[in-house]
Design an enzyme around this catalytic site. Structure first.
Site, PDB file in Angstrom:
ATOM      1  N   ASP A 780     -10.501  18.404  -6.108  1.00 21.56           N
ATOM      2  CA  ASP A 780      -9.196  18.943  -5.761  1.00 21.56           C
ATOM      3  C   ASP A 780      -8.774  19.958  -6.810  1.00 21.56           C
ATOM      4  OD1 ASP A 780      -8.212  17.554  -7.932  1.00 21.56           O
ATOM      5  OD2 ASP A 780      -7.042  16.111  -6.776  1.00 21.56           O
ATOM      6  N   ASP A 823      -4.915  19.129  -0.971  1.00 22.92           N
ATOM      7  CA  ASP A 823      -5.824  20.015  -1.698  1.00 22.92           C
ATOM      8  C   ASP A 823      -7.128  19.317  -2.049  1.00 22.92           C
ATOM      9  OD1 ASP A 823      -4.418  18.317  -3.478  1.00 22.92           O
ATOM     10  OD2 ASP A 823      -4.983  19.585  -5.165  1.00 22.92           O
TER      11      ASP A 823
END
Length: 937
Positions: A780, A823
């Site tokens: 991420d 994300d």
């Protein structure tokens, strides 16, 4: 015998009459409203008093009518639903067999006639599920003609196919419009629904509120891992769903954002509702996570804007302001009322007295703006100050009221016509709002003087471009606005001020603002002149092209403004070459196709395979069709199948009775190979021609024709078959597109989570079965929330899109690639051991670290943290364990400070960070806090 043949002829004509009706239904994949039309047409064609389609309601043990046709059933309201256990229709559904029995006497069409009826109920099955039945009431004395029941069973089969298609499309569309984690609408579907709600509000002259909820302190909530983040999102979704009206649309709009429409609610009502939702969330902490709060932003139609995307943007900006203020609060921005409030607040900050203009005020404004030197250009704070300053200038003179807003509209239109890049277009729009900022330093008596200015006053007025540039100079993020504001009164021939620049020495943005400013001045009323017509303004601009103004810009501007002053979309054409300056470069000219050329390839003729053991008939039909189609013929049926397997045919026309293989066998083999190939059967005159016709249609034939067949009839049948094929191909392509969309994350183009999980199970079992390694990589973005907060969610989305592209370019086709949520991304690497997985992870980390993003006149660099786990020697018992191990490695990498790769095999046995790790983390947090305090002054 003669009567029997006549009866068969009648039924043959009925079957023929049903063909176009059945074709419409069988090509149906979306329009459910076509089913009632089909039933009505079928009832009329078959001359039935009544025909109904019942659907099973298992919860109530009832059958309810989906569509009814016929006068008899309409007069019995209690027949709208029947009990499954005690009705003839219910028995057909429960047994799966057609039932034909006497029906209880009921009211007839006329008062003086009562006749008993027979009821025919045919079950309808979709897949393995019994979904309902086709039901018809028939006069008792009339009886049921031979084969009528067979035809109705054929109709029921057609309905089953149509319902299967409808369910498949509905299921796919549901997946396309639903967020996997929360079950709420996703962003794409919300925007579609919002567009509909805005049209309804416009039609009814009503209001519409938009609430945007953003979860506070997500970095702290997510610290234990991604599972905590998802739990918080589900918790908020559940709370918001409890109090949402059925008529409103609630959606998960972003990773930690939710949106809600409030139909019929104005700004005041929306504020009241938003506060109730905020309190609801604040008062109900999660049992594991503790208190979870939201910041709520509000925008309202039409008070803020009438544009869909602007409404969402304003609501999001308001939510950002609420979070800037500490979170767990409600905020709004952008309305006339809020602009007035912002203006008053800004005025109070400058001077406790009534807001004035003048040199001292300009110095105060410049001093106050120095405190914003570190703010990003599109941050909520800077945006609100810009709006306040623009409103302050416009408010000082009733003759120039809304000048900044209208100039911004024209500037955006001209910028788009010049095909400016998005970031430069946004810069031009902001410059249009602030180009007269320097007038803050002009005394009010000069600004409001009703007559022409004298030389001394004019000299003071001419200083406002330079003064505006000086006010903006301290804000680093607004540096690119300075030359535009300073030069917007320069002229193409050098006669302007303050520097007397000429031609392309003037920044393009300033040249563009100069055109807009002059045009708006001509059509606006001023103290010393009346407003002039648009046609006069355009004529004046054309006359000054090449002297005062950039001639290419004048040509473009005049092409997008009509005689009424409305902005129109210009036709696609080659744009004039606008010379770029260091202030605002243009993008490259787009390559246009040469006139008269086309990239389309010529369409091939449809291909037909003829099969008949009558050589004369075969030659005659081939000659008749060859002008319009590519035709191949086969005299022997087995040879025909060999030719079919080698070619690419659209239609097969075959005789029924042939040696060794019949036309029915050819039909079945063709359909086994390709469902899309249409088959037309030909046969000689038979005593019973209805039964084989029904059999052929059930097996998938397009039509069944009786010899002798005229060439015109055959051509018409082929044309209908090809039309049906085209429709089926389009339907198939549409279904494939829906399936692809249902499996794909709309933002990155990678697999979405649900499809990824299903494929992961298969890949895990394959690796287990063959004793192969299987790498799992999770990563991420480091400090992703900071990216969204400082640069905006548009920049955050751009980052995720680029990461998706980067993953696609640098991974193998056999790898599974997924945006797992927010994300976070997951990759599955088949037949890759731990060493190979770590090499790939480090390569990806290095690629991301080297990337530089250019967004809204600012550069941005990001880093990612990666966790790696490998299925090897059966060390994990399930895909979930593999994912969990990689996620734990990712969390450990984040604790090391980010921008690194960690393997699950490297984790400390206790799973806890060392003392040195804790000290490093504290130092990192202190450094970040120091940066934030420094930016805020």
């Amino acid at each position: 015998m003669t009567k029997h043949l006549r009866h068969l002829d009648n039924l043959g004509r009925l079957l023929e009459a049903l063909k176009p009706i059945r074709l419409r239904l069988l090509t149906l994949i979306e329009n459910e409203a076509s089913i009632p039309e089909f039933l009505d047409d079928a009832r009329t064609t078959l001359n039935l008093e009544d025909l109904a389609l019942y659907f099973v309601n298992p919860e109530q043990q009832k059958l309810g009518t989906g569509s009814r046709s016929g006068v008899y059933r309409f007069r019995q309201e209690y027949r709208a639903s029947v009990d499954i256990t005690s009705s003839i229709s219910g028995r057909a559904v429960m047994t799966g067999q057609t039932v034909f029995e006497p029906y209880a006497v009921g009211p007839s069409v006329s008062r003086d006639e009562t006749r008993p009826r027979m009821e025919l109920a045919i079950p309808i099955k979709v897949g393995e599920e019994m979904v309902g039945c086709l039901d018809s009431l028939i006069p008792y004395g009339k009886g049921l003609p031979s084969y009528h029941r067979t035809i109705l069973e054929l109709v029921a089969e057609d309905l089953a196919i149509a319902l299967t298609n409808l369910r498949a499309v509905k299921r796919l569309k549901g997946r396309l419009s639903t967020d996997e984690l929360t079950g709420l609408c996703n962003q794409k579907h919300f925007l579609e629904r919002l567009e509909i709600e805005l049209k309804r509000a416009n039609r009814n002259s009503s209001s519409l509120g938009i609430l945007l909820f953003s979860i506070d302190n997500m970095a702290k909530i997510s610290a234990p891992g991604y599972a905590a983040r998802e739990k918080a999102v589900r918790h908020i979704a559940q709370l918001l769903s409890q109090k949402t009206r059925a008529t409103d649309v609630l959606a998960r709009f972003g990773d930690t954002e939710f949106t809600l429409t409030l139909g019929g609610c104005d700004l005041e009502t929306s504020l009241f509702v938003a506060e109730k939702f905020r309190k609801l969330v604040s008062d109900q902490p999660d049992e594991d996570l503790g208190p979870v709060t939201v910041s709520v932003g509000i925008a309202a139609y039409p008070v803020h804007t009438t544009n869909r995307d602007e409404l969402v943007f304003l609501a999001r900006q308001a939510a950002c302001l609420a979070q800037y203020g500490g979170g767990d609060q409600v905020s709004t921005i952008g309305s006339d009322a809020m602009r007035t409030m912002a203006l008053k607040a800004f005025s109070a900050m400058l001077n406790p007295e009534h807001f004035q203009t003048g040199p001292q005020v300009a110095s105060d404004v410049a001093a106050r703006l120095e405190a914003l030197a570190g703010e990003p250009i599109f941050s909520p704070v800077v945006q609100q100050i810009v709006e306040s300053l623009a409103s302050a200038i416009d408010a000082k003179d009733r003759y120039t009221k809304s000048h900044s807003e209208e100039a911004t509209i024209y500037a955006e239109a001209l910028g788009k016509a010049c095909e400016l890049p998005e970031k430069q277009l946004e810069l031009v729009k902001m410059a249009a709002k602030l180009h007269d900022l320097g007038k803050i330093g002009v005394p009010e008596q000069i600004l409001r003087k009703p007559g022409p200015l004298n030389d001394e006053e004019w000299q003071i007025m001419r200083e406002h471009p330079t003064l505006g540039a000086k006010i903006l100079q301290p804000i680093e993020s607004l540096a690119e606005l300075v030359p535009i504001v300073q030069c917007h009164h320069e002229r193409w021939n050098g006669s302007g001020y303050p520097a007397g620049l000429t031609g392309t020495q003037i920044p393009l943005g300033a040249r563009l603002i100069a055109v807009i400013d002059s045009y708006h001045a001509i059509i606006s009323e001023r103290p010393y002149k009346k407003a002039m017509p648009v046609s006069y303004a355009l004529e004046q601009l054309r006359n000054q092209a090449g002297t005062n103004f950039d001639p290419d810009l004048i040509e473009t501007f005049c092409s997008i403004v009509d005689a009424e002053g409305n902005i129109r979309v210009p036709e696609q054409r080659e744009l004039p070459a606008l010379a770029a300056s260091s202030g605002l470069p243009l993008i490259d000219q787009r390559i246009q196709p040469l006139p008269g050329t086309s990239t389309m390839t010529p369409r091939r003729k449809p291909t037909i395979l003829l099969v008949d053991d009558d050589l004369n008939l075969l030659n005659m039909v081939e000659m008749g069709l060859r002008a319009d189609y590519d035709v191949m013929s086969a005299f022997h049926p087995k040879r025909a199948l060999e030719v079919f397997e080698q070619g690419n045919f659209d239609v097969v026309i075959t005789d029924v009775i042939m040696p060794e293989l019949s036309g029915f066998e050819i039909l079945r083999k063709v359909k086994e190979t390709s469902e899309l190939v249409e088959v037309i059967l030909l046969t000689g005159e038979l005593p019973d021609k209805v039964r084989p016709a029904v059999t052929a249609l059930r097996d998938g034939a397009h039509d069944y024709l009786i010899k002798p067949v005229s060439l015109l009839e055959l051509k018409a049948t082929v044309q209908k078959a090809l039309a049906k094929q085209r429709q089926r191909i389009e339907n198939k392509q549409h279904l494939q597109e829906l399936i692809q969309k249902a499996h794909t994350d709309y933002l990155t183009g990678l697999s979405n989570r649900s499809y990824f999980c299903s494929q992961l199970n298969l890949e895990f079992e394959r690796s287990r079965r063959h004793a192969h390694s299987l790498g799992c990589l999770i990563f991420d973005v480091d400090r992703y929330k900071k990216v969204n907060d400082e640069y905006g969610h548009g920049c955050g989305d751009l980052v995720l899109q680029h990461l998706g592209t980067l993953v696609m370019k640098n991974s193998r086709a056999t790898d599974l690639k997924c945006r797992y949520g927010g994300d976070e991304f997951v990759l599955i690497l088949p037949e890759t051991d731990e060493a190979g997985s770590l090499i790939f992870a480090e390569k990806l980390r290095s690629l991301v670290e080297r990337e530089v993003y250019d967004f809204a006149h600012q550069t941005l660099k990001i880093t990612i943290s990666l966790g790696v786990a490998t299925f090897q020697d059966k060390n994990f018992h399930s895909p979930e364990e593999l994912i969990h191990a990689a996620d734990a490695a990712l969390l450990f990498a984040k604790r090391q400070g980010g921008n690194c790769v960690c393997s699950s095999g490297e984790l400390p046995s206790s799973g806890l960070p060392s003392l040195e790790d804790v000290v490093d983390q504290v130092h990192t947090v202190v450094h970040e806090v120091t940066e934030i305090v420094g930016r805020q002054g």
